[in-house]
Design an enzyme around this catalytic site. Structure first.
Site, PDB file in Angstrom:
ATOM      1  N   ASP A  30       0.855  -1.191   0.000  1.00  0.00           N
ATOM      2  CA  ASP A  30       0.000   0.000   0.000  1.00  0.00           C
ATOM      3  C   ASP A  30       0.890   1.239   0.000  1.00  0.00           C
ATOM      4  OD1 ASP A  30      -1.898   2.087   0.639  1.00  0.00           O
ATOM      5  OD2 ASP A  30      -3.237   0.501   1.321  1.00  0.00           O
ATOM      6  N   SER A  59      -6.937   4.246  -1.159  1.00  0.00           N
ATOM      7  CA  SER A  59      -6.745   2.798  -1.262  1.00  0.00           C
ATOM      8  C   SER A  59      -8.044   2.052  -1.546  1.00  0.00           C
ATOM      9  CB  SER A  59      -6.125   2.259   0.022  1.00  0.00           C
ATOM     10  OG  SER A  59      -4.824   2.755   0.169  1.00  0.00           O
ATOM     11  N   ASP A  82      -9.700  -3.321   6.700  1.00  0.00           N
ATOM     12  CA  ASP A  82      -9.197  -2.073   6.106  1.00  0.00           C
ATOM     13  C   ASP A  82      -9.463  -2.097   4.584  1.00  0.00           C
ATOM     14  OD1 ASP A  82      -7.944   0.405   6.520  1.00  0.00           O
ATOM     15  OD2 ASP A  82      -5.951  -0.387   6.104  1.00  0.00           O
ATOM     16  N   THR A 116      -7.944  -2.085   1.610  1.00  0.00           N
ATOM     17  CA  THR A 116      -7.358  -2.979   0.607  1.00  0.00           C
ATOM     18  C   THR A 116      -7.867  -4.418   0.738  1.00  0.00           C
ATOM     19  OG1 THR A 116      -5.410  -1.547   0.724  1.00  0.00           O
ATOM     20  CG2 THR A 116      -5.208  -3.589  -0.549  1.00  0.00           C
ATOM     21  N   ARG A 164     -15.754   3.014   3.018  1.00  0.00           N
ATOM     22  CA  ARG A 164     -14.748   2.132   3.609  1.00  0.00           C
ATOM     23  C   ARG A 164     -14.816   2.103   5.129  1.00  0.00           C
ATOM     24  NH1 ARG A 164      -8.931   4.706   2.295  1.00  0.00           N
ATOM     25  NH2 ARG A 164      -8.297   3.333   3.970  1.00  0.00           N
ATOM     26  N   GLN A 216      -4.475 -12.795  -2.110  1.00  0.00           N
ATOM     27  CA  GLN A 216      -4.012 -11.402  -2.051  1.00  0.00           C
ATOM     28  C   GLN A 216      -3.242 -11.194  -0.744  1.00  0.00           C
ATOM     29  OE1 GLN A 216      -6.478  -7.927  -3.231  1.00  0.00           O
ATOM     30  NE2 GLN A 216      -6.185  -7.157  -1.156  1.00  0.00           N
ATOM     31  N   GLU A 234      -1.187  -8.151   1.430  1.00  0.00           N
ATOM     32  CA  GLU A 234      -0.937  -6.716   1.498  1.00  0.00           C
ATOM     33  C   GLU A 234       0.073  -6.342   2.584  1.00  0.00           C
ATOM     34  OE1 GLU A 234      -3.754  -4.106   3.325  1.00  0.00           O
ATOM     35  OE2 GLU A 234      -3.118  -2.387   2.144  1.00  0.00           O
ATOM     36  N   ASP A 236       2.122   2.497   3.432  1.00  0.00           N
ATOM     37  CA  ASP A 236       1.261   3.688   3.361  1.00  0.00           C
ATOM     38  C   ASP A 236       1.067   4.345   4.717  1.00  0.00           C
ATOM     39  OD1 ASP A 236      -1.242   5.214   2.023  1.00  0.00           O
ATOM     40  OD2 ASP A 236      -1.890   4.333   3.922  1.00  0.00           O
ATOM     41  N   LYS A 237       0.748   3.539   5.702  1.00  0.00           N
ATOM     42  CA  LYS A 237       0.411   4.137   7.009  1.00  0.00           C
ATOM     43  C   LYS A 237       1.626   4.847   7.598  1.00  0.00           C
ATOM     44  CE  LYS A 237      -3.154   0.645   7.612  1.00  0.00           C
ATOM     45  NZ  LYS A 237      -4.212   1.473   7.008  1.00  0.00           N
ATOM     46  N   HIS A 290       2.193   8.160   5.699  1.00  0.00           N
ATOM     47  CA  HIS A 290       1.297   9.212   6.197  1.00  0.00           C
ATOM     48  C   HIS A 290       1.879   9.874   7.444  1.00  0.00           C
ATOM     49  CE1 HIS A 290      -2.159   8.964   3.589  1.00  0.00           C
ATOM     50  NE2 HIS A 290      -2.303   7.666   3.785  1.00  0.00           N
ATOM     51  N   ASP A 295      -0.692   0.333  -4.827  1.00  0.00           N
ATOM     52  CA  ASP A 295      -2.051   0.732  -5.188  1.00  0.00           C
ATOM     53  C   ASP A 295      -2.099   2.203  -5.620  1.00  0.00           C
ATOM     54  OD1 ASP A 295      -1.567   1.615  -2.607  1.00  0.00           O
ATOM     55  OD2 ASP A 295      -3.521   1.031  -1.808  1.00  0.00           O
ATOM     56  N   HIS A 296      -1.225   2.996  -5.030  1.00  0.00           N
ATOM     57  CA  HIS A 296      -1.150   4.420  -5.415  1.00  0.00           C
ATOM     58  C   HIS A 296       0.202   4.926  -4.951  1.00  0.00           C
ATOM     59  CE1 HIS A 296      -1.677   5.271  -1.200  1.00  0.00           C
ATOM     60  NE2 HIS A 296      -2.738   4.482  -1.191  1.00  0.00           N
ATOM     61  N   HIS A 356      -1.246  11.033  -0.145  1.00  0.00           N
ATOM     62  CA  HIS A 356      -0.962  10.283  -1.368  1.00  0.00           C
ATOM     63  C   HIS A 356      -0.570  11.248  -2.485  1.00  0.00           C
ATOM     64  CE1 HIS A 356      -4.093   7.067   0.021  1.00  0.00           C
ATOM     65  NE2 HIS A 356      -3.107   7.208   0.870  1.00  0.00           N
TER      66      HIS A 356
HETATM   67 MG   LIG Z   1      -4.247  -0.825   2.413  1.00  0.00          MG
HETATM   68 ZN   LIG Z   2      -2.980   6.111   2.576  1.00  0.00          ZN
END
Ligand SMILES: [Mg+2]
Ligand SMILES: [Zn+2]
Length: 455
Positions: free
Chosen positions: A53, A106, A163, A165, A176, A322, A324, A329-330, A333, A371-372, A416
Site C-alpha cells: 500500500d 486505497s 481495512d 485494501t 470504507r 491477495q 498486502e 502507506d500508514k 502518512h 495501489d497508489h 498520497h
Molecule cells: Mg491498504
Molecule cells: Zn494512505
C-alpha cells in the site's frame, strides 16, 4: 538493529523466472501448458497478488538503498516482466461519465484492480455514483470469481483485515468506514436490517474466504446489529471459521479440512518491524543512523502469513491469494521512514516466498505492485523539503527523505500523490503487465481463462 540481506540469489531467480516465461510449464499436479510469452499464453492456475500500500518507485528505491544498497536488488526487483501502472480514480457526480481524480485512495484503487472498474475514493468494489452516501453498483472481484468457480481464496494483510485494501477483495459497500456493524453511519442501506450485505467484516466471512489473516481483533468482539452475538462468534458458529490469534496458532494449522481460518493477530493493525523515525522540520535521525527493530510479541510476520496461506490454499485446481503490506502507506502518512522501510522489507520477504512457490509451480501468476503513489522523496542531504529524516543506508551513506505533501501543522500527515507506479509479474500472462497499463487491467490479467460473467 539487525540489517537483513535482501539480495536474493539473483542468478538462480532470474534463470528460474526466464525458464517459466519461455519454457513449457510442467508441475506435479497440473497438466503442461504453454507459458506467458508463447503465441497463445495460457491462463494461470493460481494467482498471488502482492500489494504494497503506497509502494511507489520512490519508496522502493529508498528501501532498496537502505536494505541492499543502491546497486543491490530487492526480491521484487527480480520479476522479469515490469511495467508502469496508472492509478487515477473518479469523482462523484451525476454520471454516467465521472470526472477524473488524479490522486486516489486505497479504496478506489483496490476496487480498481479487484473489479476491473474505476470508482470514487472511499468506495469498496462498487462503481461510482452521484454522492459518497449513494451506493454504486456492486462488481464481482477477482477473489469472488475464483471462489465462485470453486477455487480456494486467501486474503492476508498487516492492517486490520477490514481495512480498505483487504476489504475490496471480498466486500462491497459505498464507504470504507463501514467495517463492522457498529460503524455503519455512512452506509445505512448496507445494514443487514435494511436488506443490505452488511458490514465489511460480515461480508468477508459471509463470502467464506478460506484464509483471512491480519489484524483488527478488537473489532470482532463487537456485536451484530441484533445484539445476538459477537462478530467472532458469528464467524465461528455460522460459518465454521477457526479463530486463531498468535504466530504459534498459525503454525499449528495444517490444512483447511476443519474449515476456513480467521487469524486476528493484533487489536488493530499489526506492529511494524522497525520503531518509528519521523521526519521533522530541521531533520531527524536515530543515534547510529539505522532503524531499530521493535518487539512484535506473538504476531506472525507477513512472510509467515504468506507462506502458511500458500501452504493451506495450494491444490490441483489452483487458488487466489491477495497479500498486502499495508503499513508502507500508514508509515508514509506519519512521515515515518523506518516504519515504511521495514514494512516494505516485510513485503519483499513475502515476495520471496511467493516466487519460491512460483518456481515450483510455474503455472502460478505472481504480481507485485502498489495501489497508489505516496509522499516519500529522496532528496540531497542539505536541501530537503520542509520535513526530513536521514538514515544510513547499506552503502554506508546517509540518505535523506522529505515529505513535502504533509498537511497543516505538526504532526502533519503526508498525503498520497498521483504518479504512476510499478507493476511486475512472473508466470502465465505476465507479459501483459509490461509497458504502461492501468491498474484496472490487472482484473482481466488475473481472471484470464476464467468465466467472469462479463461480455
Ligand atoms: Mg491498504
Ligand atoms: Zn494512505
Amino acid at each position: 538493529m539487525k540489517r537483513r540481506t535482501l539480495l536474493v540469489a539473483g542468478t538462480a531467480l532470474v534463470a528460474g523466472a526466464a525458464g517459466a516465461a519461455i519454457g513449457t510449464v510442467a508441475s506435479d499436479d497440473a497438466p503442461a501448458r504453454p507459458a506467458a510469452g508463447s503465441p497463445v499464453a495460457a491462463a494461470p492456475r493460481s494467482v498471488i497478488l502482492l500489494i504494497g500500500d503506497g509502494m511507489d518507485d520512490s519508496m522502493i528505491t529508498a528501501a532498496r538503498n537502505y536494505s541492499a544498497g543502491a546497486a543491490g536488488r530487492l526480491a521484487l526487483d527480480e520479476l522479469p516482466a515490469t511495467g508502469a501502472m496508472t492509478t487515477y480514480g473518479l469523482l462523484t457526480g451525476p454520471g454516467p461519465d465521472h470526472p477524473i481524480a488524479y490522486v486516489s485512495d486505497s479504496a478506489a484503487t483496490a476496487s480498481g484492480f479487484s473489479t476491473g472498474r474505476k470508482t470514487v475514493d472511499g468506495r469498496i468494489s462498487q462503481g461510482p455514483s452521484s454522492a459518497q452516501d449513494v451506493p454504486g453498483e456492486d462488481h464481482e472481484t477477482v477473489l469472488e470469481t475464483f471462489a465462485r468457480l470453486g477455487r480456494p481464496t486467501g486474503n492476508v494483510s498487516t492492517a486490520d483485515i477490514t481495512d480498505a485494501t483487504p476489504a475490496a477483495a471480498a466486500a462491497h459497500v459505498n464507504a470504507r468506514s463501514c467495517q463492522d456493524p457498529t460503524t455503519m453511519d455512512a452506509c445505512p442501506s448496507a445494514r443487514k436490517s435494511a436488506g443490505g450485505r452488511g458490514s465489511i467484516a460480515e461480508q468477508l466471512v459471509d463470502n467464506e474466504v478460506d484464509v483471512l489473516l491480519g489484524g483488527g481483533r478488537e473489532r470482532w468482539d463487537r456485536l451484530l446489529e441484533d445484539g445476538s452475538q459477537t462478530l467472532l462468534d458469528y464467524a465461528t458458529t455460522e460459518h465454521g471459521y477457526r479463530a486463531i490469534g498468535t504466530a504459534d496458532d498459525l503454525d499449528a494449522v495444517d490444512d483447511l479440512d476443519d474449515g476456513p481460518v480467521l487469524g486476528l493477530f493484533a487489536p488493530n493493525h499489526l506492529t511494524r518491524s522497525y520503531a518509528p523515525l519521523v521526519a521533522a522540520r530541521g531533520g531527524a535521525t536515530t543515534p547510529d543512523g539505522t532503524c531499530t527493530a521493535q518487539d512484535r510479541g506473538t504476531e506472525p510476520t507477513l512472510r509467515q502469513m504468506t507462506a502458511k496461506a500458500i501452504e493451506l490454499l495450494d491444490n490441483p485446481d489452483g487458488f487466489f491469494l491477495q497479500v498486502e503490506g499495508a503499513s508502507v502507506d500508514k508509515a508514509e502518512h506519519e512521515r515515518d521512514i523506518c516504519g515504511a522501510i521495514g514494512e516494505l522489507e516485510e513485503l519483499d520477504q513475502a515476495v520471496e516466498v511467493a516466487l519460491a512457490h512460483q518456481r515450483a509451480h510455474p503455472d502460478t501468476l505472481v504480481i507485485v505492485t502498489g495501489d497508489h503513489a505516496h509522499s516519500t522523496q529522496i532528496v540531497t542531504n542539505d536541501a530537503g523539503g520542509s520535513r526530513t529524516a536521514t538514515v544510513l543506508t547499506a552503502d554506508g551513506v546517509p540518505m535523506t527523505v522529505a515529505y513535502s505533501s504533509a498537511e497543516g501543522g505538526d504532526p502533519g500527515r503526508s498525503s498520497h500523490t498521483g504518479t504512476q507506479i510499478r507493476v511486475a509479474a512472473v508466470g502465465p500472462q505476465s507479459d501483459r503487465v509490461t509497458g504502461v497499463i492501468d491498474q484496472t487491467d490487472l482484473f482481466a490479467v488475473m481472471t484470464s481463462g476464467l468465466d467472469t460473467g462479463e461480455e
